[in-house]
Design a protein around this motif. Structure first.
Motif, PDB file in Angstrom:
ATOM      1  N   THR A 332     -37.459   9.437  47.203  1.00 20.12           N
ATOM      2  CA  THR A 332     -36.500   8.606  46.468  1.00 20.12           C
ATOM      3  C   THR A 332     -36.691   8.850  44.969  1.00 20.12           C
ATOM      4  O   THR A 332     -37.631   9.550  44.545  1.00 20.12           O
ATOM      5  N   ARG A 333     -35.842   8.250  44.181  1.00 25.96           N
ATOM      6  CA  ARG A 333     -35.977   8.384  42.726  1.00 25.96           C
ATOM      7  C   ARG A 333     -37.205   7.665  42.190  1.00 25.96           C
ATOM      8  O   ARG A 333     -37.542   7.815  41.009  1.00 25.96           O
ATOM      9  N   ILE A 334     -37.891   6.947  43.036  1.00 26.23           N
ATOM     10  CA  ILE A 334     -39.122   6.280  42.601  1.00 26.23           C
ATOM     11  C   ILE A 334     -40.141   7.302  42.099  1.00 26.23           C
ATOM     12  O   ILE A 334     -40.975   7.005  41.234  1.00 26.23           O
ATOM     13  N   ARG A 335     -40.047   8.532  42.598  1.00 29.07           N
ATOM     14  CA  ARG A 335     -40.999   9.571  42.176  1.00 29.07           C
ATOM     15  C   ARG A 335     -40.934   9.821  40.671  1.00 29.07           C
ATOM     16  O   ARG A 335     -41.901  10.303  40.074  1.00 29.07           O
ATOM     17  N   GLU A 336     -39.829   9.487  40.038  1.00 27.80           N
ATOM     18  CA  GLU A 336     -39.698   9.685  38.588  1.00 27.80           C
ATOM     19  C   GLU A 336     -40.642   8.774  37.818  1.00 27.80           C
ATOM     20  O   GLU A 336     -40.901   8.982  36.631  1.00 27.80           O
TER      21      GLU A 336
END
Length: 340
Positions: A332-336
């Protein structure tokens, strides 16, 4: 890597059946296991209280207020054993006490007393006359003894009396022979059927059961040192008619919203699917590009295939179970926002 994380959800010909089967294969029922929580009473502790109560009442031949009090002083868990004989919940016992003795005992006070005893079940306690808590405890014992002494009285057609149990049907006279002779297995099974095994404990830890998914999410985010905002129950967040369970990193610049739910009930699961769809609609209407994520557990989500298809569409496949929760950040974009 699960298939659902790598497919194009804009493809009108996308076959959903393999994706649904994938999620269903990961979901497991959770009803066989429950958190112990604080205040769980194991059998050894309960049996110790039973023996203290048995000794104090001369093998249940002399069930009096004074004798019950004596048992509770030695082993406070004896009060829980006495409540089990009566078959009352703490709020029900509080109501009976207020009605019979005139001393007001509210439900919260009865629950607190019950919990405090379960936290320190075998620590001897003094029972005085000055504190309100001790007055309430004495009044509850008095009301319990009076109720048991009265028995069920005349049976009313169409009604079942709460004391119409094998050990209380004839009032105090029913307790002693049952304690002496033991209970026939069929009777034990019947009363278990009426009450459900672990029913009171499950009710006591229902909130902990529901937090299993939330705890798993926080563990994963914390391990990756991701900043996140966990919303409170019924909290109002600008831009949302109902706040999501988690916002990463916060509501002012979200890159991901997470809805979390453990349920064994398909109706509750359907409500959560509708909630996830609503978050997707709000995102699209606002022109934002944050991820809408569902983290789920329990057999309630594997009842209706159409509901799972809708959830997969609303999240673009970002549906995580307890089995795939370790993959939450990287897929998910949480990795950013990970720093570890």
């Amino acid at each position: 890597m699960p298939l659902r994380f790598d497919v194009d959800y804009n493809d009108p010909l996308l076959p959903f059946d393999p994706l649904i089967d994938e999620v269903f294969g990961e979901l497991q029922s959770s009803f066989l296991e429950m958190p112990r929580g604080e205040g769980f009473t194991d059998y050894a502790t309960f049996e110790t209280g039973y023996q203290a109560l048995k000794r104090a009442t001369n093998d249940f031949e002399d069930i009096s207020v004074a004798n019950i009090e004596a048992a509770v002083v030695v082993a406070p868990i004896s009060l829980i054993v006495f409540r089990a004989i009566l078959g009352f919940t703490p709020p029900e016992w509080a109501y009976i006490t207020t009605e019979r003795t005139g001393l007001k005992v509210d439900q919260g006070a009865a629950r607190t007393m019950d919990r405090n005893i379960r936290l320190r079940p075998l620590v001897p306690r003094a029972l005085g006359t000055t504190t309100l808590a001790d007055q309430r405890l004495r009044a509850m014992i008095q009301a319990g003894v009076e109720t048991l002494t009265a028995g069920i009285g005349l049976e009313a057609p169409g009604l079942v009396h709460r004391l119409d149990k094998v050990d209380t049907k004839q009032g105090i006279q029913s307790v002693q022979p049952i304690a002496d002779l033991g209970v026939p297995y069929a009777v034990l099974l019947y009363e278990r059927f009426l009450g459900r095994p672990f029913a009171s404990h499950r009710d006591a830890v229902s909130e902990l059961v529901g937090l299993v998914v939330e705890s798993a999410i926080k563990d994963v985010l914390t391990a990756a040192r991701v900043s996140f905002r966990e919303t409170g129950r019924a909290e109002r967040i600008n831009g949302f008619d109902q706040a999501p369970d988690f916002i990463i990193p916060d509501e002012f610049n979200p890159v991901a919203l997470i809805e979390a739910k453990l349920t064994e009930d398909d109706g509750t699961a359907r409500d959560k699917v509708a909630r996830v769809q609503r978050l997707r609609t709000l995102r699209d209407e606002s022109g934002k590009n944050y991820d809408v994520i569902a983290c789920i557990a329990g057999r309630g989500f594997k009842v209706r295939r159409e509901d799972m298809r809708r959830m997969l569409q609303a999240t673009n496949g970002k549906v995580f179970t307890l089995e795939t929760m370790p993959l939450l950040v990287e897929n998910t974009r949480i990795r950013e926002y990970r720093t570890r």
